[in-house]
Design a protein around this motif. Structure first.
Motif, PDB file in Angstrom:
ATOM      1  N   GLY A  12     -47.891  44.466  35.036  1.00  0.00           N
ATOM      2  CA  GLY A  12     -48.626  45.587  35.606  1.00  0.00           C
ATOM      3  C   GLY A  12     -50.018  45.617  35.019  1.00  0.00           C
ATOM      4  O   GLY A  12     -50.424  44.719  34.275  1.00  0.00           O
ATOM      5  N   ARG A  13     -50.758  46.676  35.353  1.00  0.00           N
ATOM      6  CA  ARG A  13     -52.094  46.814  34.787  1.00  0.00           C
ATOM      7  C   ARG A  13     -52.456  48.287  34.679  1.00  0.00           C
ATOM      8  O   ARG A  13     -52.020  49.119  35.473  1.00  0.00           O
ATOM      9  CB  ARG A  13     -53.135  46.073  35.606  1.00  0.00           C
ATOM     10  CG  ARG A  13     -53.331  46.646  36.982  1.00  0.00           C
ATOM     11  CD  ARG A  13     -54.285  45.807  37.810  1.00  0.00           C
ATOM     12  NE  ARG A  13     -54.384  46.394  39.138  1.00  0.00           N
ATOM     13  CZ  ARG A  13     -55.513  46.660  39.750  1.00  0.00           C
ATOM     14  NH1 ARG A  13     -56.650  46.369  39.181  1.00  0.00           N
ATOM     15  NH2 ARG A  13     -55.516  47.204  40.940  1.00  0.00           N
ATOM     16  N   CYS A  14     -53.244  48.565  33.684  1.00  0.00           N
ATOM     17  CA  CYS A  14     -53.787  49.903  33.521  1.00  0.00           C
ATOM     18  C   CYS A  14     -55.028  49.970  34.397  1.00  0.00           C
ATOM     19  O   CYS A  14     -55.979  49.222  34.187  1.00  0.00           O
ATOM     20  CB  CYS A  14     -54.130  50.161  32.059  1.00  0.00           C
ATOM     21  SG  CYS A  14     -54.848  51.792  31.806  1.00  0.00           S
ATOM     22  N   ILE A  15     -55.004  50.831  35.396  1.00  0.00           N
ATOM     23  CA  ILE A  15     -56.148  50.903  36.302  1.00  0.00           C
ATOM     24  C   ILE A  15     -57.063  52.088  36.003  1.00  0.00           C
ATOM     25  O   ILE A  15     -58.140  52.194  36.584  1.00  0.00           O
ATOM     26  CB  ILE A  15     -55.718  50.922  37.781  1.00  0.00           C
ATOM     27  CG1 ILE A  15     -54.807  52.097  38.076  1.00  0.00           C
ATOM     28  CG2 ILE A  15     -55.057  49.613  38.146  1.00  0.00           C
ATOM     29  CD1 ILE A  15     -54.510  52.259  39.549  1.00  0.00           C
ATOM     30  N   ARG A  16     -56.607  52.952  35.092  1.00  0.00           N
ATOM     31  CA  ARG A  16     -57.452  54.060  34.636  1.00  0.00           C
ATOM     32  C   ARG A  16     -57.012  54.414  33.220  1.00  0.00           C
ATOM     33  O   ARG A  16     -55.851  54.717  32.995  1.00  0.00           O
ATOM     34  CB  ARG A  16     -57.323  55.255  35.567  1.00  0.00           C
ATOM     35  CG  ARG A  16     -58.191  56.429  35.156  1.00  0.00           C
ATOM     36  CD  ARG A  16     -57.967  57.613  36.083  1.00  0.00           C
ATOM     37  NE  ARG A  16     -58.642  58.776  35.574  1.00  0.00           N
ATOM     38  CZ  ARG A  16     -59.529  59.483  36.257  1.00  0.00           C
ATOM     39  NH1 ARG A  16     -59.821  59.138  37.483  1.00  0.00           N
ATOM     40  NH2 ARG A  16     -60.095  60.539  35.731  1.00  0.00           N
ATOM     41  N   GLU A  17     -57.934  54.363  32.297  1.00  0.00           N
ATOM     42  CA  GLU A  17     -57.647  54.697  30.900  1.00  0.00           C
ATOM     43  C   GLU A  17     -57.650  56.211  30.713  1.00  0.00           C
ATOM     44  O   GLU A  17     -58.432  56.916  31.345  1.00  0.00           O
ATOM     45  CB  GLU A  17     -58.713  54.093  29.983  1.00  0.00           C
ATOM     46  CG  GLU A  17     -58.708  52.580  29.939  1.00  0.00           C
ATOM     47  CD  GLU A  17     -57.647  52.005  29.037  1.00  0.00           C
ATOM     48  OE1 GLU A  17     -57.176  52.725  28.128  1.00  0.00           O
ATOM     49  OE2 GLU A  17     -57.279  50.840  29.244  1.00  0.00           O
ATOM     50  N   GLY A  18     -56.761  56.678  29.859  1.00  0.00           N
ATOM     51  CA  GLY A  18     -56.719  58.097  29.540  1.00  0.00           C
ATOM     52  C   GLY A  18     -55.819  58.320  28.346  1.00  0.00           C
ATOM     53  O   GLY A  18     -55.075  57.433  27.941  1.00  0.00           O
ATOM     54  N   ASP A  19     -55.853  59.542  27.788  1.00  0.00           N
ATOM     55  CA  ASP A  19     -55.011  59.812  26.634  1.00  0.00           C
ATOM     56  C   ASP A  19     -54.216  61.112  26.734  1.00  0.00           C
ATOM     57  O   ASP A  19     -53.515  61.493  25.815  1.00  0.00           O
ATOM     58  CB  ASP A  19     -55.836  59.806  25.350  1.00  0.00           C
ATOM     59  CG  ASP A  19     -56.964  60.822  25.353  1.00  0.00           C
ATOM     60  OD1 ASP A  19     -56.964  61.725  26.205  1.00  0.00           O
ATOM     61  OD2 ASP A  19     -57.849  60.724  24.494  1.00  0.00           O
ATOM     62  N   GLY A  20     -54.288  61.792  27.889  1.00  0.00           N
ATOM     63  CA  GLY A  20     -53.593  63.064  28.036  1.00  0.00           C
ATOM     64  C   GLY A  20     -52.257  62.981  28.732  1.00  0.00           C
ATOM     65  O   GLY A  20     -51.369  63.798  28.501  1.00  0.00           O
ATOM     66  N   LEU A  54     -44.886  45.593  40.481  1.00  0.00           N
ATOM     67  CA  LEU A  54     -43.520  45.304  40.901  1.00  0.00           C
ATOM     68  C   LEU A  54     -42.564  45.813  39.844  1.00  0.00           C
ATOM     69  O   LEU A  54     -42.975  46.158  38.748  1.00  0.00           O
ATOM     70  CB  LEU A  54     -43.318  43.794  41.131  1.00  0.00           C
ATOM     71  CG  LEU A  54     -43.656  42.885  39.960  1.00  0.00           C
ATOM     72  CD1 LEU A  54     -42.376  42.241  39.453  1.00  0.00           C
ATOM     73  CD2 LEU A  54     -44.619  41.822  40.419  1.00  0.00           C
ATOM     74  N   VAL A  55     -41.291  45.872  40.186  1.00  0.00           N
ATOM     75  CA  VAL A  55     -40.325  46.438  39.248  1.00  0.00           C
ATOM     76  C   VAL A  55     -39.398  45.389  38.634  1.00  0.00           C
ATOM     77  O   VAL A  55     -38.634  45.698  37.729  1.00  0.00           O
ATOM     78  CB  VAL A  55     -39.487  47.563  39.892  1.00  0.00           C
ATOM     79  CG1 VAL A  55     -40.395  48.721  40.280  1.00  0.00           C
ATOM     80  CG2 VAL A  55     -38.690  47.064  41.076  1.00  0.00           C
ATOM     81  N   SER A  56     -39.457  44.177  39.113  1.00  0.00           N
ATOM     82  CA  SER A  56     -38.645  43.118  38.531  1.00  0.00           C
ATOM     83  C   SER A  56     -39.451  41.830  38.498  1.00  0.00           C
ATOM     84  O   SER A  56     -39.724  41.259  39.557  1.00  0.00           O
ATOM     85  CB  SER A  56     -37.364  42.918  39.341  1.00  0.00           C
ATOM     86  OG  SER A  56     -36.561  41.925  38.748  1.00  0.00           O
ATOM     87  N   PRO A  57     -39.918  41.415  37.326  1.00  0.00           N
ATOM     88  CA  PRO A  57     -39.631  42.020  36.032  1.00  0.00           C
ATOM     89  C   PRO A  57     -40.480  43.274  35.802  1.00  0.00           C
ATOM     90  O   PRO A  57     -41.617  43.358  36.268  1.00  0.00           O
ATOM     91  CB  PRO A  57     -40.006  40.923  35.040  1.00  0.00           C
ATOM     92  CG  PRO A  57     -41.091  40.148  35.724  1.00  0.00           C
ATOM     93  CD  PRO A  57     -40.732  40.190  37.190  1.00  0.00           C
ATOM     94  N   LEU A  58     -39.917  44.216  35.086  1.00  0.00           N
ATOM     95  CA  LEU A  58     -40.600  45.455  34.747  1.00  0.00           C
ATOM     96  C   LEU A  58     -41.456  45.220  33.508  1.00  0.00           C
ATOM     97  O   LEU A  58     -40.978  44.687  32.517  1.00  0.00           O
ATOM     98  CB  LEU A  58     -39.565  46.552  34.473  1.00  0.00           C
ATOM     99  CG  LEU A  58     -40.079  47.961  34.235  1.00  0.00           C
ATOM    100  CD1 LEU A  58     -40.830  48.471  35.450  1.00  0.00           C
ATOM    101  CD2 LEU A  58     -38.913  48.887  33.922  1.00  0.00           C
ATOM    102  N   ASP A  59     -42.720  45.601  33.575  1.00  0.00           N
ATOM    103  CA  ASP A  59     -43.639  45.399  32.451  1.00  0.00           C
ATOM    104  C   ASP A  59     -43.388  46.479  31.399  1.00  0.00           C
ATOM    105  O   ASP A  59     -44.115  47.473  31.300  1.00  0.00           O
ATOM    106  CB  ASP A  59     -45.084  45.422  32.935  1.00  0.00           C
ATOM    107  CG  ASP A  59     -46.070  44.917  31.893  1.00  0.00           C
ATOM    108  OD1 ASP A  59     -45.717  44.892  30.698  1.00  0.00           O
ATOM    109  OD2 ASP A  59     -47.192  44.555  32.286  1.00  0.00           O
ATOM    110  N   GLU A  60     -42.347  46.277  30.620  1.00  0.00           N
ATOM    111  CA  GLU A  60     -41.919  47.269  29.632  1.00  0.00           C
ATOM    112  C   GLU A  60     -42.976  47.513  28.572  1.00  0.00           C
ATOM    113  O   GLU A  60     -43.202  48.659  28.170  1.00  0.00           O
ATOM    114  CB  GLU A  60     -40.610  46.824  28.992  1.00  0.00           C
ATOM    115  CG  GLU A  60     -39.458  46.771  29.961  1.00  0.00           C
ATOM    116  CD  GLU A  60     -38.159  46.313  29.335  1.00  0.00           C
ATOM    117  OE1 GLU A  60     -38.121  46.104  28.092  1.00  0.00           O
ATOM    118  OE2 GLU A  60     -37.166  46.180  30.072  1.00  0.00           O
ATOM    119  N   GLU A  61     -43.627  46.470  28.108  1.00  0.00           N
ATOM    120  CA  GLU A  61     -44.635  46.622  27.051  1.00  0.00           C
ATOM    121  C   GLU A  61     -45.767  47.533  27.484  1.00  0.00           C
ATOM    122  O   GLU A  61     -46.236  48.365  26.710  1.00  0.00           O
ATOM    123  CB  GLU A  61     -45.179  45.258  26.646  1.00  0.00           C
ATOM    124  CG  GLU A  61     -44.196  44.393  25.904  1.00  0.00           C
ATOM    125  CD  GLU A  61     -44.767  43.031  25.545  1.00  0.00           C
ATOM    126  OE1 GLU A  61     -46.005  42.866  25.575  1.00  0.00           O
ATOM    127  OE2 GLU A  61     -43.970  42.133  25.256  1.00  0.00           O
TER     128      GLU A  61
END
Length: 138
Positions: A12-20, A54-61
Motif C-alpha cells: 500500500g502507500r500513504c497518500i496523505r501524511e497526518g498524525d491525528g 489490495l488486501v492480499s497480501p495485506l500491507d501489515e507493516e
C-alpha cells in the motif's frame, strides 16, 4: 510523475501524511477519504490516509506504522461491516498489542439494485467525516 514499473501493487502507500487519525481504505473509497480529510483539515485536524491498493497480501507493516503514529484507526471499505476487511485490520492491530481507538465505515445493509438506494448504504464522504469526528471526539 510515477512510472508504472515504480508502482508496487503488493504494498500500500500513504497518500496523505497526518498524525491525528489514520484512515485505512482502498478503491473508490480513497477518493471519499481524501475529500473527508480535506474537510477535517480545514477544521484543524491532521488526517493520514493509507491506500491499501489490495488486501492480499495485506500491507501489515504500513497499517501498523500508521496506527502506532496516530493512535486512531478508521477503516473505510465498501465491504459489509461484519466479517470483512475492517474486522481483519482490527484483529491485526490487537494481535500486535497496539493501543488504538477504532471505527469503521462500510456497507450497512445488502446493496440494493437502485442506484439512489445503493448510494445510501455505501460509504461516502459525509459518513467518513461523521465517523472520523467521533474518533476525534468532536
Amino acid at each position: 510523475v510515477r512510472k508504472w514499473e515504480d508502482v508496487h501493487l503488493s504494498r500500500g502507500r500513504c497518500i496523505r501524511e497526518g498524525d491525528g487519525l489514520s484512515i485505512i481504505t482502498l478503491g473508490l473509497s480513497v477518493h471519499h477519504a481524501l475529500d473527508a480529510a480535506n474537510i477535517l483539515g480545514k477544521q484543524g485536524f491532521s488526517i493520514e490516509i493509507i491506500d491499501l491498493r489490495l488486501v492480499s497480501p495485506l500491507d501489515e507493516e504500513l497499517i501498523i506504522r500508521s496506527v502506532q503514529k496516530t493512535g486512531k484507526c478508521l477503516v473505510v471499505d465498501e465491504d459489509y461491516l461484519k466479517f470483512g476487511l475492517s474486522g481483519e485490520i482490527a484483529a491485526l492491530l490487537l494481535e500486535k498489542g497496539i493501543q488504538f481507538s477504532f471505527a469503521r465505515c462500510g456497507t450497512e445493509a445488502t446493496i440494493p439494485y437502485a442506484r439512489a438506494l445503493e448510494e445510501k448504504v455505501l460509504p461516502n464522504t459525509d459518513k467518513i467525516v461523521q465517523k472520523a469526528k467521533k474518533l476525534l471526539n468532536i
